[in-house]
Design an enzyme around this catalytic site. Structure first.
Site, mmCIF file in Angstrom:
data_model
loop_
_atom_site.group_PDB
_atom_site.id
_atom_site.type_symbol
_atom_site.label_atom_id
_atom_site.label_comp_id
_atom_site.label_asym_id
_atom_site.label_seq_id
_atom_site.Cartn_x
_atom_site.Cartn_y
_atom_site.Cartn_z
ATOM 1 N N LYS A 139 -2.490 -11.694 13.888
ATOM 2 C CA LYS A 139 -2.222 -10.404 13.248
ATOM 3 C C LYS A 139 -3.175 -9.337 13.752
ATOM 4 C CE LYS A 139 0.003 -11.947 9.023
ATOM 5 N NZ LYS A 139 -0.099 -12.117 7.586
ATOM 6 N N LYS A 173 8.155 -18.740 16.428
ATOM 7 C CA LYS A 173 8.827 -18.817 15.126
ATOM 8 C C LYS A 173 9.670 -17.563 14.878
ATOM 9 C CE LYS A 173 5.355 -16.804 12.068
ATOM 10 N NZ LYS A 173 4.588 -16.837 10.869
ATOM 11 N N LYS A 175 9.553 -11.495 11.362
ATOM 12 C CA LYS A 175 9.914 -10.077 11.380
ATOM 13 C C LYS A 175 9.119 -9.292 12.407
ATOM 14 C CE LYS A 175 11.458 -6.524 8.855
ATOM 15 N NZ LYS A 175 10.872 -5.348 8.241
HETATM 16 P P1 TYM Z 1 5.621 -15.251 4.378
HETATM 17 O O1 TYM Z 1 6.056 -14.110 3.511
HETATM 18 O O2 TYM Z 1 5.305 -14.953 5.801
HETATM 19 O O3 TYM Z 1 6.744 -16.376 4.381
HETATM 20 C C1 TYM Z 1 7.302 -16.902 3.173
HETATM 21 C C2 TYM Z 1 7.645 -18.364 3.393
HETATM 22 O O4 TYM Z 1 8.557 -18.515 4.492
HETATM 23 C C3 TYM Z 1 8.058 -19.483 5.404
HETATM 24 N N1 TYM Z 1 8.478 -19.100 6.769
HETATM 25 C C4 TYM Z 1 9.114 -19.912 7.615
HETATM 26 N N2 TYM Z 1 9.531 -21.188 7.497
HETATM 27 C C5 TYM Z 1 10.190 -21.735 8.548
HETATM 28 N N3 TYM Z 1 10.448 -21.067 9.708
HETATM 29 C C6 TYM Z 1 10.048 -19.783 9.871
HETATM 30 N N4 TYM Z 1 10.316 -19.139 10.997
HETATM 31 C C7 TYM Z 1 9.348 -19.148 8.811
HETATM 32 N N5 TYM Z 1 8.821 -17.901 8.620
HETATM 33 C C8 TYM Z 1 8.294 -17.893 7.374
HETATM 34 C C9 TYM Z 1 6.537 -19.406 5.251
HETATM 35 O O5 TYM Z 1 5.910 -20.584 5.697
HETATM 36 C C10 TYM Z 1 6.396 -19.198 3.763
HETATM 37 O O6 TYM Z 1 6.441 -20.429 3.082
HETATM 38 N N6 TYM Z 1 0.838 -15.992 3.160
HETATM 39 C C11 TYM Z 1 2.191 -16.284 2.762
HETATM 40 C C12 TYM Z 1 2.542 -15.849 1.361
HETATM 41 C C13 TYM Z 1 1.656 -16.362 0.275
HETATM 42 C C14 TYM Z 1 1.688 -17.669 -0.301
HETATM 43 C C15 TYM Z 1 0.728 -17.649 -1.357
HETATM 44 C C16 TYM Z 1 2.417 -18.817 -0.007
HETATM 45 C C17 TYM Z 1 0.723 -15.649 -0.404
HETATM 46 N N7 TYM Z 1 0.147 -16.416 -1.396
HETATM 47 C C18 TYM Z 1 0.503 -18.787 -2.115
HETATM 48 C C19 TYM Z 1 2.175 -19.960 -0.795
HETATM 49 C C20 TYM Z 1 1.235 -19.939 -1.827
HETATM 50 C C21 TYM Z 1 3.139 -15.557 3.709
HETATM 51 O O7 TYM Z 1 2.797 -14.564 4.319
HETATM 52 O O8 TYM Z 1 4.421 -16.039 3.707
#
Ligand code: TYM
Length: 334
Positions: free
Chosen positions: A118, A200, A203
């Site tokens: 990032k 992966k 966005k």
């Molecule tokens: P975020 O918003 O990027 O993604 C949300 C969830 O989607 C999963 N994900 C994917 N899984 C498979 N293939 C992909 N290409 C893919 N892109 C995203 C992510 O693994 C996630 O499970 N930091 C976290 C949000 C967060 C969180 C938490 C998660 C904040 N606090 C506490 C669990 C527990 C995030 O940015 O996810």
């Protein structure tokens, strides 16, 4: 309240309010969140504070938060059974994050690959929030005495850090936190970009809109994106690391249908690439169409949406405050 009185184990997870949820989010996380509601007490959070690490127009940001909330209802999160809430509406997240900052080492945060990625993408805004992002994530999880955290593969490192921080705090002060286990699905945990299947689906992918299927895409847009997905010059449908494009399509099909790769290969192994893409596209369209309809309905009732948000923030707050009392006592805060 049925939720609080049950002795089911606790599931907690979060998603950033990007507004437009993509197939990676859905297959790697959200579809599992929905199924977990049957056997667990589930808490799902839209992590608007995490999203502040990137600059955004405030009106646009509010809109995206509302859209993400509506989308989670549309995919099947039931805000009467589970707790679905906005992170910033429960102040304990920021409070515990500060405390946990004091139990997390710079070296640990320096090793986080998402921070490195990032900060490369946001060279003009490498703020401290980006660096301490995983500490806020640990606070989210630990506030709710979480047993399991369902996530996609990309979040594994952050979860391991949450576990380490919880153990460190417990070792110093006695057991306050539950050390959470990580739940990563066998299929769907790494959905790849359709245009660059080594990366992966994300966005922030520079591969453009053709690399991502959004849950709100029209059926013909989904068909066209999948039709143009990168495969390879061979023509044999098989699942292996030297065929990332084809394997990604098989992963998508298996995850959408909730079947194994073996079952997927039995159904599609003798297809041409064209027929494989058509089968994957039709499976995705069939799964996403009802979600799109429920999304429009959920988003159109703004008053209901805001009221659900507030009620659920209150439910989350009640649990989080209990943990904060224990933490404050352990630390000797008056
Ligand atoms: P975020 O918003 O990027 O993604 C949300 C969830 O989607 C999963 N994900 C994917 N899984 C498979 N293939 C992909 N290409 C893919 N892109 C995203 C992510 O693994 C996630 O499970 N930091 C976290 C949000 C967060 C969180 C938490 C998660 C904040 N606090 C506490 C669990 C527990 C995030 O940015 O996810």
């Amino acid at each position: 309240m049925a939720w609080a009185s049950s002795n089911k184990q606790i599931i907690y997870s979060g998603i950033q309010p990007t507004g437009v949820v993509h197939l990676g989010n859905y297959l790697g996380a959200l579809s599992n969140w929905v199924h977990l509601q049957t056997d667990y007490s589930c808490i799902y959070c839209i992590v608007d504070l995490h999203a502040l690490t990137v600059r955004m127009d405030s009106a646009e940001f509010s809109k995206k938060c509302r859209e993400t909330f509506a989308m989670l209802i549309a995919v099947g999160i039931d805000p009467a059974r589970s707790i679905l809430y906005m992170q910033s509406q429960v102040a304990a997240h920021s409070e515990l994050a500060w405390i946990l900052n004091c139990y997390t080492y710079m070296g640990e945060l320096n090793r986080m690959t998402q921070y490195k990625e990032k900060s490369q993408k946001n060279e003009d805004n490498i703020n401290a929030g980006l660096f301490t992002y995983p500490v806020l994530q640990a606070a989210d999880i630990l506030l709710y005495k979480t047993n399991f955290v369902p996530i996609g593969e990309d979040q594994r490192q952050h979860l391991e850090l949450s576990r380490d921080v919880a153990e460190r705090f417990n070792n110093v002060h006695g057991g306050v936190f539950v050390v959470p286990d990580i739940l990563i699905p066998r299929i769907g945990a790494r959905i790849k970009s359709l245009q660059d299947p080594e990366k992966k689906m994300s966005k922030s992918d520079k591969g453009g809109e053709g690399s991502i299927v959004y849950l709100t895409d029209e059926p013909d847009v989904i068909r066209s994106k999948i039709k143009k997905a990168v495969t390879d010059s061979d023509s044999k449908v098989s699942y292996s690391s030297d065929k990332p494009g084809v394997s990604n399509l098989l992963d998508i099909y298996a995850a959408v249908k909730r079947i194994s790769i073996e079952e997927t290969l039995a159904a599609l192994g003798s297809c041409s690439y064209g027929a494989l893409k058509e089968a994957v596209a039709e499976a995705a369209v069939a799964a996403l169409e009802p979600i799109k309809q429920r999304y429009a309905a959920a988003l159109s009732n703004k008053i209901q949406l805001e009221s659900t948000m507030r009620t659920n923030a209150g439910r989350a707050q009640a649990i989080a405050s209990g943990t904060m009392i224990q933490v404050r006592n352990k630390l000797g805060l008056l």
